[in-house]
Design a protein around this motif. Sequence first.
Motif, PDB file in Angstrom:
ATOM      1  N   SER A   1      19.831  15.217  15.171  1.00  0.00           N
ATOM      2  CA  SER A   1      20.539  15.987  13.994  1.00  0.00           C
ATOM      3  C   SER A   1      19.593  16.310  12.993  1.00  0.00           C
ATOM      4  CB  SER A   1      21.556  15.326  13.353  1.00  0.00           C
ATOM      5  OG  SER A   1      22.712  14.868  14.347  1.00  0.00           O
ATOM      6  N   ASN A   2      18.573  15.197  12.569  1.00  0.00           N
ATOM      7  CA  ASN A   2      17.694  15.256  11.574  1.00  0.00           C
ATOM      8  C   ASN A   2      16.452  15.740  12.181  1.00  0.00           C
ATOM      9  OD1 ASN A   2      19.645  14.556   9.622  1.00  0.00           O
ATOM     10  ND2 ASN A   2      19.019  12.452   9.865  1.00  0.00           N
TER      11      ASN A   2
ATOM     12  N   PRO B   1      12.810  23.433  11.009  1.00  0.00           N
ATOM     13  CA  PRO B   1      12.109  24.403  11.588  1.00  0.00           C
ATOM     14  C   PRO B   1      11.653  23.757  13.281  1.00  0.00           C
ATOM     15  CG  PRO B   1      10.256  23.450  10.248  1.00  0.00           C
ATOM     16  CD  PRO B   1      11.760  22.596   9.983  1.00  0.00           C
ATOM     17  N   PHE B   2      12.207  22.498  13.491  1.00  0.00           N
ATOM     18  CA  PHE B   2      11.777  21.975  14.746  1.00  0.00           C
ATOM     19  C   PHE B   2      12.798  22.433  15.953  1.00  0.00           C
ATOM     20  CE2 PHE B   2      10.137  19.014  11.550  1.00  0.00           C
ATOM     21  CZ  PHE B   2       8.616  19.248  11.850  1.00  0.00           C
TER      22      PHE B   2
ATOM     23  N   PHE C   1      13.382  24.600  18.414  1.00  0.00           N
ATOM     24  CA  PHE C   1      12.952  25.895  19.075  1.00  0.00           C
ATOM     25  C   PHE C   1      13.409  25.749  20.320  1.00  0.00           C
ATOM     26  CE2 PHE C   1      10.948  22.361  21.196  1.00  0.00           C
ATOM     27  CZ  PHE C   1      10.489  22.542  22.369  1.00  0.00           C
ATOM     28  N   VAL C   2      14.826  25.349  20.425  1.00  0.00           N
ATOM     29  CA  VAL C   2      15.467  25.662  21.578  1.00  0.00           C
ATOM     30  C   VAL C   2      16.891  26.320  21.189  1.00  0.00           C
ATOM     31  CG1 VAL C   2      14.557  23.888  23.237  1.00  0.00           C
ATOM     32  CG2 VAL C   2      16.586  23.506  21.836  1.00  0.00           C
ATOM     33  N   ASP C   3      17.172  26.417  19.670  1.00  0.00           N
ATOM     34  CA  ASP C   3      18.336  26.924  19.159  1.00  0.00           C
ATOM     35  C   ASP C   3      19.747  26.433  19.360  1.00  0.00           C
ATOM     36  OD1 ASP C   3      19.428  28.867  17.517  1.00  0.00           O
ATOM     37  OD2 ASP C   3      19.899  30.459  19.134  1.00  0.00           O
ATOM     38  N   TRP C   4      19.508  24.976  19.575  1.00  0.00           N
ATOM     39  CA  TRP C   4      20.545  23.958  19.784  1.00  0.00           C
ATOM     40  C   TRP C   4      21.538  24.209  18.598  1.00  0.00           C
ATOM     41  CZ3 TRP C   4      21.577  20.155  16.630  1.00  0.00           C
ATOM     42  CH2 TRP C   4      20.829  19.425  16.011  1.00  0.00           C
ATOM     43  N   GLU C   5      21.212  24.275  17.437  1.00  0.00           N
ATOM     44  CA  GLU C   5      21.958  24.102  16.432  1.00  0.00           C
ATOM     45  C   GLU C   5      22.980  25.245  16.510  1.00  0.00           C
ATOM     46  OE1 GLU C   5      20.404  22.704  12.418  1.00  0.00           O
ATOM     47  OE2 GLU C   5      18.729  23.699  13.487  1.00  0.00           O
ATOM     48  N   ASN C   6      22.673  26.576  17.037  1.00  0.00           N
ATOM     49  CA  ASN C   6      23.728  27.507  17.285  1.00  0.00           C
ATOM     50  C   ASN C   6      24.364  27.480  18.604  1.00  0.00           C
ATOM     51  OD1 ASN C   6      23.778  29.402  14.998  1.00  0.00           O
ATOM     52  ND2 ASN C   6      21.681  30.105  15.643  1.00  0.00           N
ATOM     53  N   LYS C   7      23.712  27.139  19.572  1.00  0.00           N
ATOM     54  CA  LYS C   7      24.101  26.987  21.093  1.00  0.00           C
ATOM     55  C   LYS C   7      25.201  25.974  21.310  1.00  0.00           C
ATOM     56  CE  LYS C   7      20.939  30.011  23.088  1.00  0.00           C
ATOM     57  NZ  LYS C   7      19.570  30.148  23.898  1.00  0.00           N
TER      58      LYS C   7
END
Length: 625
Positions: free
Chosen positions: A118-119, A124-125, A127-133
Amino acid sequence: MRTFSFFLVVFFLASVQSFSQTSRVPASYSNIKYDSQNQLYYLKDGERLYSYPQEDEYTIEQLLGNPSGTKRGIYFDFKGFKGTIVYGLIPYGKAPHPLPVYRYTKPLYDGKVAVNISNRFKYPFDFVDWENKKKLSLGYRLINEKGEIIFDGVVSVTGNGPFNVVPTIYEGPFVSNITDTSALIWFNTSASVKATVEVDGKLYSDERKRRRHELLISGLKAGTKYDYTVTYGEMTQSYHFTTAPKKGSRKPFIFAYTSDSREGKGGGERDIYGTNAYISKKMAAVAYSHDASFVQFTGDMVNGYVTNAEELRLQLTNWKKAIEPFWHYIPFYVGSGNHEALGPRFYDKNGKYAAAIDGFPFDRNSSEAVMKASFVNPENGPVSEDNSKYDPRSKKTDFPSYSENVYYYTYGNVAMVVLNSDYWYAPSAKNDHGTSGGLHGYIMDNQLEWLKKTIEKLEDDNNIDHIFVTQHTPAFPNGGHSRDDMWYSGDNSKRPYIAGKPVDKGIIERRDEYLDILINKSTKVVAILTGDEHNYNRLKITKEVTIYPENYDKPKIEISRPIYQINNGACGAPYYSQEVLPWSDHTKAFSVENAICLFHVDGKKIKLEVINPDTLNKIDEIELR
Ligand SMILES: [Fe+2]
């Protein structure tokens, strides 16, 4: 009465156990027995030399870490592993050859660690867009207390806090057995899952949930690039492969050859628990970036010489992981070497190593069984050495299987025949034949017969112009193995023993039978591709080359046409320099640089280009045909 029957039962069970254990020693061995405690020993000159089963140092299951999702990340338990974990995100779908981008290190406590996602990996770390996906794959590396890298693992999770661990591909997907109409896609998952592969709008699916997945993609068009998507539960990965050219089209293509990538020295990725992952990965990158259609790798992928199947499986997994980013796209065909040895080792009463044999039961604990389980290769080889004239018991299994360790395949106008010159390999057979067992470098009868028939078949195939034959051991050693391989310093007395008896043909006679098939019974065999010696060199075998020891008293063969021996055992194992041998004047381009051979096939012509995968230096370039 009760006590009496109790003892009867105990006696009965003990005798059943001891009988079943004793009966398990294959009849092909000699002087190998179990004692009354079911301890395996080798009876040599009246002395019992015992084998001591060793505990696995690590297991794949342990290194998968039994992960569970937490509110902020993943909790691992590596069951007592002492050391540190390094971890980072894997950019599946973002990079063609996804590799973990390691970013953080944490010590393990009693093998346990909580990893924060999570942290640590938020914008900006991210780079795989996991927060959205709401899904990601974390790569991790385990380093032991001595600083040695033991394993590179993967774990996939869904959610963006809390996280759920989902089935993960920890090795693969790999593409193998590419033909003009089919390909086989295979991978291992951390948990049972029903996986699918989608190719050209068609879905290929496991019949049921499983951890080992092998999906045959068929009905394809020749010479065509296909995208494929593997779906395993919540996760997907997409790559592509290209089918072989249409038979008879004689389109130009490139293939690569190398071998011997067991651990190197100097630490780091040169030794990821048994394999030189550093050079192996670079080798695969060079092959792929030079448009190689496939890579042939013939033996000594890993250190091996282990007593437990799980140890060998783990070492081979590390080798596969090193090559994986490129194996998504092009096939790697492997052969067996002496270092893939697995089986009991016998020690004298002072604890000194005395002898070793191939492990049994052969269908589980032999080198051949673990190689078959660890890789996917064509299944068109001979069955085993059962039913040869030396078979001690007809209709019973007394030898390991050749399945997927002896085979052939074709690509365009080329055929590759893969042999196993370390079959049923007893590492001590060179100096002590008391146990019986296969000899390093010796092609046994049924395998030789299969080679003869296969060459005949390929000679008759009008779509095939060139044949390559590969086995781990050179027919003509040049640096490091003059005292074994197919030469043994010119000592023809060396041969396998079966059930206590020597076979008829010695190593030099057998080498000659093998050469006679390739040279005199064939017009198409261009070269034999060998390894074992950790160097690159080429030898053109002509009638001018001395190939016998002085005073050789057996019949000699005629070399009716030239063929090459291309030796490349330079994929990362410590080097061997050149020795003086009868054929040394004809040995060219000898180099101890790490090397990959690229064969440029263009119709009737073949050009060999040899590159150092570390420095990209061009080591050699020559027209073979
Ligand atoms: Fe070797």
